[in-house]
Scaffold this motif. Structure first.
Motif: not given
Length: 79
Positions: A53-79
């Protein structure tokens, strides 16, 4: 309701550069290890999505119990 969030910056080589835990919840003794476990479990999903995807904000990519992982990716692939 007490909430907390963990903010982690990860380098291109999957090495955590910066980590901060913010919020009003009481910190558990194992929270640091739990956040690292969830981070490394989610990195495979994030790396696959970052190339499809070309989006920088990947929203909720993973869940663990009640924890949600949201991700921003920079052009240099820093997460």
């Amino acid at each position: 309701m007490a909430t907390t969030a963990c903010f982690i910056i990860v380098s291109r080589n999957n090495i955590p550069i910066y980590e901060a835990e913010v919020g009003s919840a009481v910190k558990r003794e194992d929270s640091a290890q739990l956040h690292q476990f969830i981070l490394h479990a989610s990195l495979d999903i994030v790396q696959d999505l970052a190339w499809t995807t070309s989006a920088m904000f990947l929203k909720a990519v993973d869940r663990f119990n009640d924890l949600v992982v949201s991700v921003y990716v920079t052009a240099g692939h820093i997460l």
